[in-house]
Design a protein around this motif. Sequence first.
Motif, PDB file in Angstrom:
ATOM      1  N   LEU A 129       2.721 -18.613 -22.510  1.00  0.00           N
ATOM      2  CA  LEU A 129       3.658 -18.033 -23.482  1.00  0.00           C
ATOM      3  C   LEU A 129       4.952 -18.836 -23.440  1.00  0.00           C
ATOM      4  CD1 LEU A 129       3.438 -14.156 -23.175  1.00  0.00           C
ATOM      5  CD2 LEU A 129       3.006 -15.508 -25.195  1.00  0.00           C
ATOM      6  N   ASP A 130       5.106 -19.751 -24.382  1.00  0.00           N
ATOM      7  CA  ASP A 130       6.289 -20.610 -24.414  1.00  0.00           C
ATOM      8  C   ASP A 130       7.446 -19.904 -25.143  1.00  0.00           C
ATOM      9  OD1 ASP A 130       7.758 -22.836 -23.893  1.00  0.00           O
ATOM     10  OD2 ASP A 130       6.334 -24.259 -24.766  1.00  0.00           O
ATOM     11  N   GLU A 131       8.673 -20.191 -24.718  1.00  0.00           N
ATOM     12  CA  GLU A 131       9.881 -19.594 -25.314  1.00  0.00           C
ATOM     13  C   GLU A 131       9.784 -18.067 -25.354  1.00  0.00           C
ATOM     14  OE1 GLU A 131      11.614 -21.708 -28.647  1.00  0.00           O
ATOM     15  OE2 GLU A 131      10.175 -23.324 -28.374  1.00  0.00           O
ATOM     16  N   ALA A 132       9.353 -17.514 -24.234  1.00  0.00           N
ATOM     17  CA  ALA A 132       9.134 -16.060 -24.155  1.00  0.00           C
ATOM     18  C   ALA A 132      10.433 -15.263 -24.205  1.00  0.00           C
ATOM     19  CB  ALA A 132       8.366 -15.717 -22.887  1.00  0.00           C
ATOM     20  N   ASP A 133      11.580 -15.941 -23.996  1.00  0.00           N
ATOM     21  CA  ASP A 133      12.853 -15.209 -24.073  1.00  0.00           C
ATOM     22  C   ASP A 133      13.171 -14.787 -25.500  1.00  0.00           C
ATOM     23  OD1 ASP A 133      13.085 -17.879 -24.628  1.00  0.00           O
ATOM     24  OD2 ASP A 133      14.846 -18.243 -23.392  1.00  0.00           O
ATOM     25  N   MET A 134      12.373 -15.273 -26.479  1.00  0.00           N
ATOM     26  CA  MET A 134      12.549 -14.858 -27.873  1.00  0.00           C
ATOM     27  C   MET A 134      11.696 -13.634 -28.228  1.00  0.00           C
ATOM     28  SD  MET A 134      14.751 -16.891 -29.122  1.00  0.00           S
ATOM     29  CE  MET A 134      15.560 -18.398 -28.606  1.00  0.00           C
ATOM     30  N   MET A 135      10.887 -13.164 -27.294  1.00  0.00           N
ATOM     31  CA  MET A 135      10.040 -11.991 -27.573  1.00  0.00           C
ATOM     32  C   MET A 135      10.882 -10.720 -27.660  1.00  0.00           C
ATOM     33  SD  MET A 135       6.715 -12.579 -25.158  1.00  0.00           S
ATOM     34  CE  MET A 135       5.715 -11.269 -25.835  1.00  0.00           C
ATOM     35  N   THR A 136      10.463  -9.826 -28.527  1.00  0.00           N
ATOM     36  CA  THR A 136      11.176  -8.544 -28.649  1.00  0.00           C
ATOM     37  C   THR A 136      10.939  -7.703 -27.399  1.00  0.00           C
ATOM     38  OG1 THR A 136       9.269  -7.541 -29.716  1.00  0.00           O
ATOM     39  CG2 THR A 136      10.912  -8.545 -31.169  1.00  0.00           C
ATOM     40  N   GLN A 137      11.806  -6.731 -27.177  1.00  0.00           N
ATOM     41  CA  GLN A 137      11.655  -5.841 -26.020  1.00  0.00           C
ATOM     42  C   GLN A 137      10.339  -5.066 -26.086  1.00  0.00           C
ATOM     43  OE1 GLN A 137      13.825  -5.375 -23.216  1.00  0.00           O
ATOM     44  NE2 GLN A 137      14.570  -7.313 -24.039  1.00  0.00           N
ATOM     45  N   ALA A 138       9.973  -4.660 -27.305  1.00  0.00           N
ATOM     46  CA  ALA A 138       8.714  -3.912 -27.473  1.00  0.00           C
ATOM     47  C   ALA A 138       7.513  -4.785 -27.115  1.00  0.00           C
ATOM     48  CB  ALA A 138       8.590  -3.419 -28.916  1.00  0.00           C
ATOM     49  N   ALA A 139       7.554  -6.060 -27.532  1.00  0.00           N
ATOM     50  CA  ALA A 139       6.463  -6.991 -27.223  1.00  0.00           C
ATOM     51  C   ALA A 139       6.379  -7.237 -25.721  1.00  0.00           C
ATOM     52  CB  ALA A 139       6.661  -8.300 -27.967  1.00  0.00           C
ATOM     53  N   GLN A 140       7.544  -7.322 -25.066  1.00  0.00           N
ATOM     54  CA  GLN A 140       7.541  -7.525 -23.605  1.00  0.00           C
ATOM     55  C   GLN A 140       6.988  -6.298 -22.876  1.00  0.00           C
ATOM     56  OE1 GLN A 140      10.839  -9.419 -21.600  1.00  0.00           O
ATOM     57  NE2 GLN A 140      11.609 -10.305 -23.500  1.00  0.00           N
ATOM     58  N   CYS A 157       1.281 -17.710 -17.739  1.00  0.00           N
ATOM     59  CA  CYS A 157       2.442 -18.555 -17.426  1.00  0.00           C
ATOM     60  C   CYS A 157       3.470 -18.304 -18.512  1.00  0.00           C
ATOM     61  CB  CYS A 157       2.065 -20.026 -17.363  1.00  0.00           C
ATOM     62  SG  CYS A 157       3.527 -21.041 -17.030  1.00  0.00           S
ATOM     63  N   ILE A 158       4.581 -17.719 -18.124  1.00  0.00           N
ATOM     64  CA  ILE A 158       5.646 -17.375 -19.074  1.00  0.00           C
ATOM     65  C   ILE A 158       6.751 -18.421 -18.932  1.00  0.00           C
ATOM     66  CG2 ILE A 158       7.393 -15.642 -19.603  1.00  0.00           C
ATOM     67  CD1 ILE A 158       5.235 -13.591 -18.497  1.00  0.00           C
ATOM     68  N   ILE A 159       7.108 -19.058 -20.050  1.00  0.00           N
ATOM     69  CA  ILE A 159       8.102 -20.135 -20.031  1.00  0.00           C
ATOM     70  C   ILE A 159       9.311 -19.717 -20.865  1.00  0.00           C
ATOM     71  CG2 ILE A 159       8.529 -22.556 -20.622  1.00  0.00           C
ATOM     72  CD1 ILE A 159       5.519 -23.045 -20.376  1.00  0.00           C
ATOM     73  N   CYS A 160      10.501 -19.889 -20.312  1.00  0.00           N
ATOM     74  CA  CYS A 160      11.704 -19.509 -21.067  1.00  0.00           C
ATOM     75  C   CYS A 160      12.895 -20.344 -20.615  1.00  0.00           C
ATOM     76  CB  CYS A 160      12.009 -18.022 -20.880  1.00  0.00           C
ATOM     77  SG  CYS A 160      12.391 -17.589 -19.176  1.00  0.00           S
ATOM     78  N   ASN A 161      13.942 -20.355 -21.421  1.00  0.00           N
ATOM     79  CA  ASN A 161      15.188 -21.032 -21.053  1.00  0.00           C
ATOM     80  C   ASN A 161      16.128 -20.094 -20.300  1.00  0.00           C
ATOM     81  OD1 ASN A 161      14.317 -23.364 -22.346  1.00  0.00           O
ATOM     82  ND2 ASN A 161      15.325 -22.869 -24.260  1.00  0.00           N
ATOM     83  N   TYR A 162      16.139 -18.819 -20.710  1.00  0.00           N
ATOM     84  CA  TYR A 162      17.068 -17.839 -20.110  1.00  0.00           C
ATOM     85  C   TYR A 162      16.289 -16.710 -19.474  1.00  0.00           C
ATOM     86  CZ  TYR A 162      20.113 -20.440 -23.242  1.00  0.00           C
ATOM     87  OH  TYR A 162      20.773 -21.448 -23.882  1.00  0.00           O
ATOM     88  N   VAL A 163      16.244 -16.717 -18.152  1.00  0.00           N
ATOM     89  CA  VAL A 163      15.412 -15.740 -17.434  1.00  0.00           C
ATOM     90  C   VAL A 163      15.952 -14.311 -17.579  1.00  0.00           C
ATOM     91  CG1 VAL A 163      16.561 -15.880 -15.183  1.00  0.00           C
ATOM     92  CG2 VAL A 163      14.103 -15.422 -15.294  1.00  0.00           C
TER      93      VAL A 163
END
Length: 344
Positions: A129-140, A157-163
């Motif tokens: 899951l690339d750029e997962a920090d863009m996922m909505t709270q509901a999706a998370q 494997c969750i990938i993000c810029n802002y943990v």
Amino acid sequence: MSDTLPTPSNGKGKEVDTGTADAESLPWVEKYRPVTLDDVVSHKDITSTIERFIERNRLPHLLFYGPPGTGKTSTILAVARRIYGTSYKKQILELNASDDRGIDVVREQIKQFAETRTLFSKGFKLIILDEADMMTQAAQAALRRVIEQFTKNVRFCIICNYVNKITPAIQSRCTRFRFSPLPMTEVEKRVDMVVEAENVPLTTEGKNALLKLSKGDMRRALNVLQACHAAYDIIGESEIYTCTGNPHPSDIEIIVNSMLSDEFTASYQMISKMKTERGLALQDLLTGAFDYIDTIELKPHARIYLLDHLASTEHRLSTGGSEKIQLTALLGAFKTAVELSTKG
């Protein structure tokens, strides 16, 4: 990092014949993407830890975070190749959460892929899951349940810029790895390899400017290098700055010195004219001014005052403030800083 240049890859686990038209048209970021974990630049502690996980067949869910262009996606693709071999694409599901970030994607695509059992593999599939920090709270929230439900035959494997944008519940289910900006020496090594392989006419000043602007982002360095190679016969310092749209350090020096010493109106008119002629944005001038202020002598309290105003101006610009008003405010701040510095 491997001492030899990795075989050019198309990012899909297949070696690219560099003589073909397809290879020639590939972005260098993809063409020279690391193929194995040994090729991944700089992050030896991370790659060696993951190697041990794979050898013991105990790969956990992974969370990679850090600035762009530091090797997060390259690392997980190298891990997939290491586990599944060249046909790894059949065993992984790669989603970019910037596009597919709704709750329906989590419930349908991921669930559908996770429910199918693996055949002739290591016993688990891999979902990236690339750029997962863009996922909505509901999706998370939905993803958290899916991770629990399918742990037996799927690794995430969750990938993000802002943990901090990833919910604590998901973070606690993953082993976290931070990818820090790449050291300048490592970016330089890879740039040198690409320059040699592609016969790029890069001068020493040009290389220094490229490394300075990349700020540890390998993707940015290679993209700028390729763009300049296409546009210019010889790539020097001015070509790098022109190609990226960043103000040249000499322009920054003129502007900052003018703000410090010239009369207010004359300085404002000169900067406005230079902005128009060179096509400069105030945001870029702020970044350049910040670097240049480091090199000039100012009393500590005047420097603090000035840096505070630079930060405030950048924030106002990011929220839609007028460039003209912010430039006059910045100019005023420089004049006040000079007064503070002379008063001691």
